[in-house]
Motif scaffolding. Structure first.
Motif, PDB file in Angstrom:
ATOM      1  N   VAL A 154      43.203  84.779  50.624  1.00 45.93           N
ATOM      2  CA  VAL A 154      41.924  85.457  50.403  1.00 45.93           C
ATOM      3  C   VAL A 154      41.507  86.064  51.737  1.00 45.93           C
ATOM      4  O   VAL A 154      41.330  85.337  52.719  1.00 45.93           O
ATOM      5  CB  VAL A 154      40.842  84.487  49.895  1.00 45.93           C
ATOM      6  N   HIS A 180      32.724  84.787  50.363  1.00 52.06           N
ATOM      7  CA  HIS A 180      34.007  84.893  49.660  1.00 52.06           C
ATOM      8  C   HIS A 180      34.990  83.797  50.076  1.00 52.06           C
ATOM      9  O   HIS A 180      36.111  83.751  49.554  1.00 52.06           O
ATOM     10  CB  HIS A 180      34.621  86.270  49.894  1.00 52.06           C
ATOM     11  N   CYS A 204      36.930  83.263  52.611  1.00 52.71           N
ATOM     12  CA  CYS A 204      38.242  83.820  52.920  1.00 52.71           C
ATOM     13  C   CYS A 204      39.041  82.890  53.834  1.00 52.71           C
ATOM     14  O   CYS A 204      38.482  82.072  54.568  1.00 52.71           O
ATOM     15  CB  CYS A 204      38.108  85.202  53.553  1.00 52.71           C
TER      16      CYS A 204
END
Length: 348
Positions: free
Chosen positions: A32, A114, A116
């Motif tokens: 990600v 998000h 990541c």
């Protein structure tokens, strides 16, 4: 007899065309990644955007960063990654009028929202007219440099040959988007826009994809080498955030802040109901804004909008607050081609 004669042929087919179950996974499967095209909004903003410009082309750094960032996102997705972009247009990430730190921290909002594994911030450099080459930056305040230095080194090595000039030394420094988050990432400074040759090169249609491919190559090497450690760190940070969740209304990133989005939706539903916005109608939107928002008779707001193709030229005068609200409205409409010549008097 017929069945037996088919056996060698079937065996040959299985060798030539193996089952898809045995096909190699894409190199970034499971990763990600947030791609951050640095700066943005240099053409219209009267608050912080940062960034340089092409010495000859006058292209803003934010524009070049975006071109490379969009290409980079495509390549990373094709390699199997889940990719999020901090922006897909030429605009700031935080509201107009917000501070330097707010605009920078909006990037961290994306990284953490998000969750990541790592981020790639796309930038280009400024310096003497003769300066050339590329480098990458990493955080200075990590207890262990391993994951932070490695992403910068991988990207910088991959840029060698794709960006003209020497591979400069990595920079370990105190930069907001590196310093204020434990998520690994790097700021790539891929060429000097103040160098005439690089500026000319970077305006060629094929250049952004070439630079993006180099950065992606560095990302693949990083993920392949450090995947286990990155997965473990992501899980740890996710647990930490779950234990102390952050209210999304505190995000400075307008795309992630529900309160800002609600305000903009209410304004747009009043000023331009229907949800479709055209640069050619910018004058109408400004007049509607005047009637709905600039209602205080003591307020200064004489702004006019003139459209030329996809560009919107704003002229006149406005109080700081009204100016900022107007810009935020146009950005919410995704009308980013703003030439902002509005005069904003200094507060008394």
């Amino acid at each position: 007899m017929l069945r037996g004669s088919l056996l060698p042929l079937l065996a040959l087919v299985s060798i030539i065309a193996p089952s898809s179950a045995f096909a190699a996974d894409p190199p970034l499967k499971g990763a990600v990644i947030v791609v951050d095209p640095g700066h943005g909004g240099q053409g219209y903003s009267k608050s912080y955007t940062g960034g340089t410009r092409g010495v000859h082309s006058k292209m803003t750094e934010g524009e070049l960063n975006l071109k490379v960032g969009l290409e980079l996102a495509k390549i990373l997705q094709d390699q199997g990654a889940t990719v999020h972009l901090t922006r897909v247009g030429d605009h700031r990430l935080s509201p107009e009028g917000s501070s330097n730190s707010d605009e920078l921290h909006a990037r961290i909002d994306f990284f953490e929202h998000h969750e990541c594994h790592f981020f790639l911030s796309v930038h280009h450099n400024a310096g003497a007219a003769s300066a050339t080459g590329h480098t990458a930056l990493y955080k200075h305040n990590a207890a262990d440099d391993t994951l932070y230095e490695a992403i910068a080194r991988g990207v910088n090595e991959a840029l060698d040959g794709a960006v003209p000039g020497p591979k400069r030394a990595l920079i370990k420094g105190s930069y907001h988007i590196l310093r204020e988050t434990p998520i690994p990432g790097t700021i790539a400074e891929s060429g000097f826009m103040t160098n005439r040759d690089f500026d000319d090169l970077s305006t060629r249609p094929e250049y952004p994809k070439k630079e993006a491919a180099a950065i992606a190559k560095g990302a693949v090497k990083y993920w392949t080498t450090h995947q286990a450690a990155l997965v473990a760190l992501r899980e740890k940070l996710a647990k930490d955030r779950a234990a102390k969740p952050r209210d999304p209304k505190t995000y400075t990133a307008i795309a992630l802040n529900p309160a800002h989005k609600e305000r903009m939706k209410a304004l747009l539903d009043t000023v331009a109901p229907g949800g479709k916005y055209e640069a050619a109608k910018a004058g109408e939107y400004v007049e509607a804004f005047r009637k709905v928002i600039a209602t205080d008779p003591k307020a200064l707001f004489t702004v006019k909008a003139e459209s030329t193709g996809e560009r919107i030229k704003l002229t006149g005068e406005a109080d700081q607050k009204l100016h900022n609200q107007l810009i935020d409205m146009l950005v919410a409409m995704k009308l980013y081609g703003i030439v902002n010549e509005v005069r904003v008097p200094k507060a008394k």
